[in-house]
Scaffold this active site. Structure first.
Site, PDB file in Angstrom:
ATOM      1  N   ARG A  90       0.818  -1.218   0.000  1.00 20.31           N
ATOM      2  CA  ARG A  90       0.000   0.000   0.000  1.00 20.31           C
ATOM      3  C   ARG A  90       0.854   1.271   0.000  1.00 20.31           C
ATOM      4  NH1 ARG A  90      -4.574  -2.527   0.073  1.00 20.31           N
ATOM      5  NH2 ARG A  90      -4.997  -4.234   1.513  1.00 20.31           N
ATOM      6  N   TYR A 123      -5.550  -6.542 -11.417  1.00 18.37           N
ATOM      7  CA  TYR A 123      -4.962  -5.947 -12.613  1.00 18.37           C
ATOM      8  C   TYR A 123      -5.939  -5.195 -13.509  1.00 18.37           C
ATOM      9  CZ  TYR A 123      -0.842  -8.447 -11.183  1.00 18.37           C
ATOM     10  OH  TYR A 123       0.241  -8.887 -10.454  1.00 18.37           O
ATOM     11  N   PHE A 409       2.914 -19.140 -16.457  1.00 19.26           N
ATOM     12  CA  PHE A 409       4.282 -18.620 -16.610  1.00 19.26           C
ATOM     13  C   PHE A 409       4.584 -17.624 -15.504  1.00 19.26           C
ATOM     14  CE2 PHE A 409       1.303 -16.346 -19.395  1.00 19.26           C
ATOM     15  CZ  PHE A 409       1.469 -15.049 -19.008  1.00 19.26           C
TER      16      PHE A 409
END
Length: 409
Positions: A90, A123, A409
């Site tokens: 944060r 994301y 990956f």
């Protein structure tokens, strides 16, 4: 005081990777696993954030090519190894790394960035959209029968050492890539990931096993799996944990699946990662007893909207103006005219009135053809500004085969 995101020096890899292990729970990886990822790491594409002499943030990218609708292999940054020290959360470290990374991807001329997320909600604020899903299943072989297609009995199966068979399996995998969006064209070295087999990966099961499928002396399929024997008062209750199953044609696929479902002392065949349109669900007699589960997998980010949309083909002819919002990469903001068909596409900036309005996140989700723009519109995430354009655009973005990422990956 923390630094900005800096390019990783090769000599700092051990500390950098140790911070990543800490961020993902603190359990050290097996030496052979760690060694493989040290070889695969591209230091020039990896970033570190430092607090004095301590690494407190990590991210990296692999240089990949990913299959897109139409069969082209598009250059993509495979974003990976993202971690922040628990003592430094944060503080904007993740945002700093994402900012630097996407700027670097753009400078390299790559129109796409892709990733898999430990937590899918992270994301979206950086413009990534969930573009592929995967299905897992547990086939109860005592209760479920298979109906196999003609020609299955003509497929010859033989056991093989996973490493000795690696070259022929990799050649067969490569033949599959262009046919299904989302699959990665594996660069040299990545084939080792498929046969990495430390005890820590076995979850109590056997060493990795491999069976090849042949027809007229040619390898036309393979499966890699582990067995986990178990017993109850009622008898054997083992599990077959399937890692890979690749096949050239329905009969080959059915022969391999039948083999897995027929292994002695095993009660369950576990499929951990299969495409949502995979054939197993149409071969079984009772799909409910297979307990299918759906989960998000690959996330896609258009770093260059025009460049990315030009690299794929479209199912029906299309002429549409998209109004794109992208707060994190403002060079993508604005109106884009996409003219396209099955043969290819042109996508350029325009001043024309828009037909659809959406963010770059929705474009990423729809890019590989597995998430319909019409579904996103039903959720309020795409707005139709000219009546009739949504349905045609959604159809054009679709894919005949569901996009799928076969491994992480």
């Amino acid at each position: 005081m923390t630094s900005g995101a800096e390019v990783l020096r090769a000599e700092d890899w051990e500390q950098w990777y140790s911070l990543l292990e800490l961020a993902f729970g603190g359990v050290p990886e097996a030496p052979e696993e760690r060694e493989l990822y040290q070889r695969l790491t591209e230091p020039e594409r990896s970033l570190a954030v430092w607090d004095d002499t301590e690494v407190v943030g990590t991210t990296g990218a692999f240089t990949f090519r990913v299959s897109v609708p139409g069969g082209r292999l598009a250059a993509a940054a495979g974003v990976t190894m993202v971690g922040v020290a628990p003592t430094h959360r944060r503080r904007g470290i993740l945002t700093t790394m994402m900012r630097r990374q996407l700027d670097d991807v753009r400078a390299r001329g790559e129109a796409l960035a892709v990733l898999t997320a430990s937590e899918p909600e992270i994301y979206g604020r950086f413009g990534y959209g969930i573009a592929t899903m995967k299905v897992s299943a547990e086939i109860d072989t005592a209760q479920v029968r298979l109906t196999v297609p003609e020609g299955t009995d003509g497929v010859v199966l033989r056991r093989a050492d996973p490493r000795e068979a690696l070259k022929v399996c990799e050649e067969l995998y490569a033949r599959q890539v262009a046919g299904r969006p989302g699959m990665l064209a594996r660069a040299p070295g990545w084939e080792e990931q498929a046969v990495l087999d430390p005890p820590s990966r076995r979850d109590g099961g056997s060493p990795l096993q491999c069976v090849l499928a042949e027809r007229d002396g040619e390898v036309v399929g393979y499966t890699r799996y582990r067995t986990r024997p178990a017993w109850t008062a009622g008898g054997p209750d083992g599990t077959v944990a399937v890692q890979d199953l690749e096949a050239l044609g329905p009969a080959v696929y059915a022969a391999l699946l039948r083999y897995l479902c027929g292994l002695d002392l095993m009660r369950t065949v576990g499929l951990a990662n299969r495409p949502v349109d995979d054939a197993w669900q149409y071969l079984v007699s009772d799909v409910r007893r297979c307990v299918p589960r759906l989960r998000d997998e690959l996330q896609v980010r258009l770093v260059d909207v025009g460049g990315a949309l030009r690299q794929r083909s479209y199912r029906v002819p299309l002429d549409v103006v998209l109004e794109v919002s992208d707060a994190f990469c403002p060079w993508n903001e604005g109106r884009w005219r996409l003219t396209a068909d099955a043969g290819g596409a042109a996508c350029e900036r325009t001043g024309a009135e828009p037909d659809l309005a959406l963010s770059v996140r929705e474009l990423g989700a729809a890019y590989l053809g597995g998430v319909p723009l019409s579904g996103l519109a039903a959720a309020g995430r795409v707005r139709e500004l000219r009546p009739g354009t949504l349905a045609r655009t959604s159809a054009a973005f679709g894919s005949d085969l569901a996009p799928w990422l076969p491994h992480g990956f």
